[in-house]
Write an enzyme that holds these catalytic residues in place. Sequence first.
Site, PDB file in Angstrom:
ATOM      1  N   GLY A 168       4.802   5.872  -4.836  1.00 26.78           N
ATOM      2  CA  GLY A 168       6.062   5.171  -4.680  1.00 26.78           C
ATOM      3  C   GLY A 168       6.385   4.753  -3.259  1.00 26.78           C
ATOM      4  O   GLY A 168       5.677   5.080  -2.310  1.00 26.78           O
ATOM      5  N   ASP A 187       3.971 -20.703   0.444  1.00 29.84           N
ATOM      6  CA  ASP A 187       4.186 -21.790  -0.497  1.00 29.84           C
ATOM      7  C   ASP A 187       3.193 -21.620  -1.643  1.00 29.84           C
ATOM      8  O   ASP A 187       2.467 -20.640  -1.703  1.00 29.84           O
ATOM      9  CB  ASP A 187       4.032 -23.165   0.185  1.00 29.84           C
ATOM     10  CG  ASP A 187       2.682 -23.348   0.861  1.00 29.84           C
ATOM     11  OD1 ASP A 187       1.709 -22.648   0.472  1.00 29.84           O
ATOM     12  OD2 ASP A 187       2.586 -24.190   1.769  1.00 29.84           O
ATOM     13  N   SER A 236       5.211   7.223   2.897  1.00 27.75           N
ATOM     14  CA  SER A 236       4.187   8.246   3.112  1.00 27.75           C
ATOM     15  C   SER A 236       2.963   7.690   3.839  1.00 27.75           C
ATOM     16  O   SER A 236       2.246   8.433   4.504  1.00 27.75           O
ATOM     17  CB  SER A 236       3.766   8.872   1.777  1.00 27.75           C
ATOM     18  OG  SER A 236       3.354   7.875   0.848  1.00 27.75           O
ATOM     19  N   ASP A 263       7.886   5.427  -0.403  1.00 34.29           N
ATOM     20  CA  ASP A 263       8.492   6.563   0.303  1.00 34.29           C
ATOM     21  C   ASP A 263       8.029   6.686   1.751  1.00 34.29           C
ATOM     22  O   ASP A 263       8.260   7.722   2.389  1.00 34.29           O
ATOM     23  CB  ASP A 263       8.185   7.864  -0.439  1.00 34.29           C
ATOM     24  CG  ASP A 263       6.693   8.203  -0.464  1.00 34.29           C
ATOM     25  OD1 ASP A 263       5.869   7.344  -0.057  1.00 34.29           O
ATOM     26  OD2 ASP A 263       6.346   9.324  -0.890  1.00 34.29           O
ATOM     27  N   SER A 304      -1.307 -24.443   5.361  1.00 33.78           N
ATOM     28  CA  SER A 304      -0.517 -23.410   4.685  1.00 33.78           C
ATOM     29  C   SER A 304      -0.971 -21.993   5.003  1.00 33.78           C
ATOM     30  O   SER A 304      -0.499 -21.048   4.384  1.00 33.78           O
ATOM     31  CB  SER A 304      -0.583 -23.622   3.160  1.00 33.78           C
ATOM     32  OG  SER A 304       0.018 -24.843   2.795  1.00 33.78           O
ATOM     33  N   HIS A 340       0.820  -1.216   0.000  1.00 33.62           N
ATOM     34  CA  HIS A 340       0.000   0.000   0.000  1.00 33.62           C
ATOM     35  C   HIS A 340       0.850   1.261   0.000  1.00 33.62           C
ATOM     36  O   HIS A 340       0.440   2.289  -0.536  1.00 33.62           O
ATOM     37  CB  HIS A 340      -0.948  -0.015   1.200  1.00 33.62           C
ATOM     38  CG  HIS A 340      -2.110  -0.928   1.012  1.00 33.62           C
ATOM     39  ND1 HIS A 340      -3.422  -0.562   1.263  1.00 33.62           N
ATOM     40  CD2 HIS A 340      -2.163  -2.210   0.582  1.00 33.62           C
ATOM     41  CE1 HIS A 340      -4.217  -1.586   0.999  1.00 33.62           C
ATOM     42  NE2 HIS A 340      -3.468  -2.596   0.584  1.00 33.62           N
ATOM     43  N   ASP A 341       2.025   1.190   0.584  1.00 34.02           N
ATOM     44  CA  ASP A 341       2.923   2.339   0.538  1.00 34.02           C
ATOM     45  C   ASP A 341       3.429   2.550  -0.881  1.00 34.02           C
ATOM     46  O   ASP A 341       3.369   3.662  -1.423  1.00 34.02           O
ATOM     47  CB  ASP A 341       4.098   2.133   1.492  1.00 34.02           C
ATOM     48  CG  ASP A 341       5.077   3.292   1.451  1.00 34.02           C
ATOM     49  OD1 ASP A 341       4.623   4.452   1.500  1.00 34.02           O
ATOM     50  OD2 ASP A 341       6.298   3.057   1.366  1.00 34.02           O
ATOM     51  N   PRO A 383      -6.781   0.321  -7.507  1.00 34.01           N
ATOM     52  CA  PRO A 383      -7.722  -0.258  -8.471  1.00 34.01           C
ATOM     53  C   PRO A 383      -8.958  -0.819  -7.784  1.00 34.01           C
ATOM     54  O   PRO A 383      -8.884  -1.347  -6.674  1.00 34.01           O
ATOM     55  CB  PRO A 383      -6.908  -1.377  -9.124  1.00 34.01           C
ATOM     56  CG  PRO A 383      -5.493  -0.957  -8.962  1.00 34.01           C
ATOM     57  CD  PRO A 383      -5.429  -0.262  -7.638  1.00 34.01           C
TER      58      PRO A 383
END
Length: 324
Positions: free
Chosen positions: A79, A242, A83, A81, A237, A73-74, A164
């Site tokens: 980018g 995996d 934030s 950073d 799992s 999510h960052d 999205p």
Amino acid sequence: MKISRAVAAAAFYLALGVILVNFPGQCDAALQVGFYKGKCNSRNVEGIVFSVVERRMNEAKGVAAALIRLHFHDCFVKGCDASILLDGNSCEKNATANQSVRGYDVIDEAKELLEEACEGVVSCADIIAIAARDAVQLSGGGRYEVQTGRRDGTESLASNVDLPSPSFSVSQSADAFKNKGIGLEDMVLLLDRLYNFGGSGKADPTMDPALVEKLIVICPKNSTANAPVSLDQNPASTFVFDNSFYNQTQHRRGVLRIDQELALDPLTSNTVANLITGNDFLARFGQAMVKLGVVEVLTGPQGEIRKSCRVVNSKPRSPFSLFG
């Protein structure tokens, strides 16, 4: 109906690897493996972060999924950073898509220890990337090298968070990620496949009927409870990195709509099949995480090294400022 992402998110990010591993590799010349070597008073920067993540995961296994999701999510918003770590009424962490993101306290703890070891040297953005790698490794996913040298951003706005839509198809999601230079973003909002798929008033016909019955019991219609459901329907799992997750989707046992579509859509179905039968899943997932970690990074004189990951550094006023 709500389904907790805390327990399940790790498996979900494996699905993202289906698209990520199919995009060209990226690099940033200013980033390098071992960037902090010799820069932190002989202390091992990555070792300090690892010790924090290891202890936190021993206390709660869901921390691994939280840290990987935090990294995602960052990086997807302006980018990698850090934030997303900044506090404020209109900051990124208060955007609807980020309100269930966790792991901030783990990064805070690592940052505090690193500031004690070498003040003003290690960026919060690098701590996130290292912690996500350590979460993968400690979950059995193998260790991949993390390039470091990122700088921290100084702006965090909820209005910049434009992830999205969870209703996107695989191809739409791929396009959204391609715009970031890597391919696909995670669908953070769960889709209703149980009670009203596509407005039909029925469950998604592509879902295994046995799984439908199981989820209806866990998540009754109109319930507001936050029930934990693993996205990897193989109980052995749930907390392990995996390729079991992909095998479950081939058997129509994907909990999220996007999970199931990855196994059915021609764009990704062959990749899913290869990840099930191949022996290079862990290596490919590591490569995907490296690609994610270099999205729109700040380096050199850009940004800053925050003293606290939650606030930007105080900057002295210029004596030439027209506005005081």
